[in-house]
Every structure is written in C-alpha cells, then in structure tokens.
Design a protein around this motif. Structure first.
Motif, mmCIF file in Angstrom:
data_model
loop_
_atom_site.group_PDB
_atom_site.id
_atom_site.type_symbol
_atom_site.label_atom_id
_atom_site.label_comp_id
_atom_site.label_asym_id
_atom_site.label_seq_id
_atom_site.Cartn_x
_atom_site.Cartn_y
_atom_site.Cartn_z
ATOM 1 N N GLY A 151 -25.150 -51.405 -16.869
ATOM 2 C CA GLY A 151 -25.831 -52.306 -15.953
ATOM 3 C C GLY A 151 -24.793 -52.938 -15.044
ATOM 4 N N ASP A 152 -24.801 -54.262 -14.937
ATOM 5 C CA ASP A 152 -23.726 -54.923 -14.211
ATOM 6 C C ASP A 152 -22.398 -54.662 -14.905
ATOM 7 O OD1 ASP A 152 -25.451 -55.946 -12.315
ATOM 8 O OD2 ASP A 152 -25.829 -57.789 -13.447
ATOM 9 N N ARG A 153 -22.488 -54.433 -16.204
ATOM 10 C CA ARG A 153 -21.354 -53.956 -16.980
ATOM 11 C C ARG A 153 -21.887 -53.040 -18.075
ATOM 12 N NH1 ARG A 153 -18.430 -58.854 -19.819
ATOM 13 N NH2 ARG A 153 -17.324 -57.084 -20.788
ATOM 14 N N ALA A 154 -21.046 -52.192 -18.604
ATOM 15 C CA ALA A 154 -21.486 -51.277 -19.655
ATOM 16 C C ALA A 154 -21.577 -52.012 -20.983
ATOM 17 C CB ALA A 154 -20.510 -50.111 -19.777
ATOM 18 N N SER A 155 -22.582 -51.698 -21.770
ATOM 19 C CA SER A 155 -22.751 -52.344 -23.066
ATOM 20 C C SER A 155 -23.477 -51.410 -24.022
ATOM 21 C CB SER A 155 -23.528 -53.655 -22.926
ATOM 22 O OG SER A 155 -24.806 -53.413 -22.384
ATOM 23 N N VAL A 156 -23.262 -51.659 -25.312
ATOM 24 C CA VAL A 156 -23.975 -50.916 -26.348
ATOM 25 C C VAL A 156 -25.395 -51.454 -26.439
ATOM 26 C CG1 VAL A 156 -24.088 -50.388 -28.819
ATOM 27 C CG2 VAL A 156 -21.870 -50.425 -27.653
ATOM 28 N N VAL A 157 -26.371 -50.560 -26.534
ATOM 29 C CA VAL A 157 -27.775 -50.958 -26.671
ATOM 30 C C VAL A 157 -28.365 -50.271 -27.895
ATOM 31 C CG1 VAL A 157 -28.095 -51.398 -24.206
ATOM 32 C CG2 VAL A 157 -28.546 -49.106 -25.118
ATOM 33 N N GLU A 158 -29.392 -50.883 -28.440
ATOM 34 C CA GLU A 158 -30.050 -50.313 -29.613
ATOM 35 C C GLU A 158 -30.836 -49.054 -29.267
ATOM 36 O OE1 GLU A 158 -29.961 -51.119 -32.863
ATOM 37 O OE2 GLU A 158 -28.349 -52.515 -32.334
ATOM 38 N N GLU A 159 -31.448 -49.061 -28.080
ATOM 39 C CA GLU A 159 -32.220 -47.895 -27.655
ATOM 40 C C GLU A 159 -32.285 -47.874 -26.137
ATOM 41 O OE1 GLU A 159 -36.684 -49.852 -28.055
ATOM 42 O OE2 GLU A 159 -35.947 -48.510 -29.627
ATOM 43 N N PHE A 160 -32.557 -46.700 -25.581
ATOM 44 C CA PHE A 160 -32.719 -46.557 -24.145
ATOM 45 C C PHE A 160 -34.184 -46.704 -23.768
ATOM 46 C CE2 PHE A 160 -28.983 -43.451 -24.454
ATOM 47 C CZ PHE A 160 -28.053 -44.401 -24.030
ATOM 48 N N GLU A 161 -34.437 -47.309 -22.626
ATOM 49 C CA GLU A 161 -35.789 -47.266 -22.078
ATOM 50 C C GLU A 161 -36.074 -45.806 -21.732
ATOM 51 O OE1 GLU A 161 -38.384 -49.092 -18.340
ATOM 52 O OE2 GLU A 161 -36.387 -49.885 -18.805
ATOM 53 N N GLY A 162 -37.098 -45.261 -22.334
ATOM 54 C CA GLY A 162 -37.383 -43.850 -22.152
ATOM 55 C C GLY A 162 -36.886 -42.987 -23.292
ATOM 56 N N GLY A 163 -36.199 -43.637 -24.277
ATOM 57 C CA GLY A 163 -35.754 -42.903 -25.460
ATOM 58 C C GLY A 163 -34.472 -42.115 -25.229
ATOM 59 N N ASP A 164 -33.988 -41.491 -26.293
ATOM 60 C CA ASP A 164 -32.726 -40.756 -26.223
ATOM 61 C C ASP A 164 -32.785 -39.584 -25.249
ATOM 62 O OD1 ASP A 164 -31.683 -42.503 -28.045
ATOM 63 O OD2 ASP A 164 -31.694 -41.096 -29.743
ATOM 64 N N ALA A 165 -33.973 -39.039 -25.055
ATOM 65 C CA ALA A 165 -34.110 -37.903 -24.139
ATOM 66 C C ALA A 165 -33.793 -38.291 -22.702
ATOM 67 C CB ALA A 165 -35.520 -37.329 -24.225
ATOM 68 N N SER A 166 -33.800 -39.597 -22.419
ATOM 69 C CA SER A 166 -33.526 -40.049 -21.050
ATOM 70 C C SER A 166 -32.042 -40.222 -20.770
ATOM 71 C CB SER A 166 -34.250 -41.378 -20.787
ATOM 72 O OG SER A 166 -33.667 -42.441 -21.545
ATOM 73 N N ALA A 167 -31.194 -39.994 -21.770
ATOM 74 C CA ALA A 167 -29.750 -40.147 -21.571
ATOM 75 C C ALA A 167 -29.259 -39.193 -20.483
ATOM 76 C CB ALA A 167 -29.005 -39.876 -22.875
#
Length: 274
Positions: free
Chosen positions: A212-228
């Motif tokens: 985002g404004d900075r990189a960070s660890v998140v629990e999950e992605f919006e859209g799930g792992d397939a959205s990586a």
C-alpha cells in the motif's frame, strides 16, 4: 518505537534450542572440518562458532581489544563487521576445546540471564540489528542469526539439513517480518502489488505481503490467494541462504508463478542481512 511484543519463555526456549543445535553440530565436526574454510568469505567453520560466542559475550557486557585493523578486509563491509571480526580474531589462536568450552560457558550465562528476566523487561525498548524495537525482537533476531549460521556450518561440511522446527519457526518469523522491506523497498514493487511467499520444508508457512503506502504482511488478500500478482515457492533453508546472500543460495530453485519480472526482482534483491 518498540512494537514487537514476543513471549519471553517461548523465545528463550527457542534460543536455548538453537544454541544446543550449534553446539551439537560444532562438537561433531572433524578436526579437518573445524579448521576448513567455511561458506562465508574469510572465515573457517571455527570462526563461525567464535562469532556466535562473541555476539553473546557482547550481550553479556564483555569486550576484547582489537589485535589488528580489519576494515580493509574484503569481507568486512561496515562497523558491525569490524566488531564481529574483533571477536573472531580473539578466538582464532585458541584450541578447539577452548572454543567449545567458551561456547558452553556463555550459553550458560546467557540462559541464566534470560530466565531471570521478566516479561516486562523482555518488552522494553532496545536497539537491535533491525533498528529500535524490543529486547524480545533482538532475541528473535539472535535465533535467526544462529539458525542461519547452523545452516552455514552444515553447508560447509556434510551438507545435512537443519531439523529442529522450534528455532526454525522463530527464525522464519523474523525473516517474514523483513520480507515487506525486501518487497517494498529493495525490489520496489509497485503500489497495489500482492506478493505471496509459499515457504516449504521445515516450519512451512505462507507469508502474504500487500504494497500500500508501504509494504506490510497481511493475513489474507482481498480476492484470496489466487489474486496474488506473484507467488514464490521457496524452501525455508534456501530462503535463509538467499536472505543472507550465501554462496549456496539457489534462486533458480525458487518456483515463480505469475509476474516473473517482479518475482525475479524480489529474488535479486533478497539479500538484506548486514
């Protein structure tokens, strides 16, 4: 600012287990392996053990005088490297038995010191190799550092694999906390990027990083792992080698799924360890 709050007893147990693993590997080396060149430039396998002792000595408030100027050595790149070399030089003239005895002594002293601490003291602000944080974060970094050096000793001798999942888990937690820096700062991933690390092997886990404004660890992605945007599948020990810039690191063994340019940029800038 102190932000990383970790459990005293569990981190201490992990560090004690890691010290024991170092002692076990070091004690099992042949005399030839002990004095042989390690995977680290300018150091023997004995020097790696001496470095671990020296760092714990410093944390116990001990010091030694430098015996030479080391700043011009190719493998000494900064003041921390000079400090490390001072302790390695201190132990080089000593016999193997003396070095192993020194390891046993300082481990006993540091174990007692950690076991005498309170959780409040463990959460106190402290300077660490990663900047200002808590003393507990520093001790997790110590697990990481010693774990990587256990891999170094094994890679430089019989090629065996690390086996204890307890210190491995803490070491990989520490690597995971640094991956946003690798992705966002070193690899300069574009804003909005989603990067997934699929870490296999000992203490397997998934680390998701959103920029985002900075990189960070998140629990999950919006859209799930397939959205990586990119998924990197990497063995835990290989990840440690890549993070440490080790000669045995194998970026070619990393499976990249998705944005290959971004994945390769991350791998090419993975070496963040001082």
């Amino acid at each position: 600012m102190a932000t990383t709050i970790l459990p005293l007893d569990e981190v201490t147990a992990g560090l004690i287990a890691q010290w024991a693993a170092i002692a076990d590997v070091a004690g099992g080396l042949t005399d030839e392996q002990w004095s042989a060149a390690s995977v680290l430039q300018g150091w023997t396998n004995a020097d790696i053990v001496a470095h671990i002792i020296g760092t714990e000595n410093m944390l116990d408030g001990r010091d030694v005088e430098a015996t030479r100027t080391v700043s011009a050595l190719d493998h000494v790149r900064n003041p921390i490297g000079e400090l490390n070399e001072k302790w390695v030089d201190h132990y080089r003239p000593k016999s193997r038995a003396e070095v192993l005895a020194a390891l046993e002594e300082i481990v006993g002293i540091r174990t007692a010191a950690l076991q005498a601490m309170t959780q409040e003291q463990f959460e106190a602000p402290s300077m660490t190799p990663a900047g200002a944080d808590t003393y507990g974060r520093f001790m997790r970094i110590r697990i990481f550092d010693c774990w990587v050096h256990e891999i170094d000793l094994r890679d430089g001798t019989d090629g065996s694999a690390v086996t204890d999942p307890v210190p491995a888990s803490w070491a990989l937690d520490e690597i995971g906390a640094s991956l946003p820096f690798v992705v966002g700062k070193r690899a300069d991933a574009p804003k909005g990027s989603k990067v997934l690390f699929d870490i296999t092997g000992l203490s397997a886990r998934t680390v998701r990083i959103f920029v985002g404004d900075r990189a960070s660890v998140v629990e999950e992605f919006e859209g799930g792992d397939a959205s990586a945007d990119v998924r990197l599948r990497i063995d835990a020990a290989n990840l440690a080698r890549c993070a440490g810039g080790r000669r045995d690191a194998d970026p070619g063994a990393v499976e990249i799924d998705g944005d290959e340019a971004l994945g390769n940029a991350i791998l090419n800038r993975m070496n963040y360890v001082i």
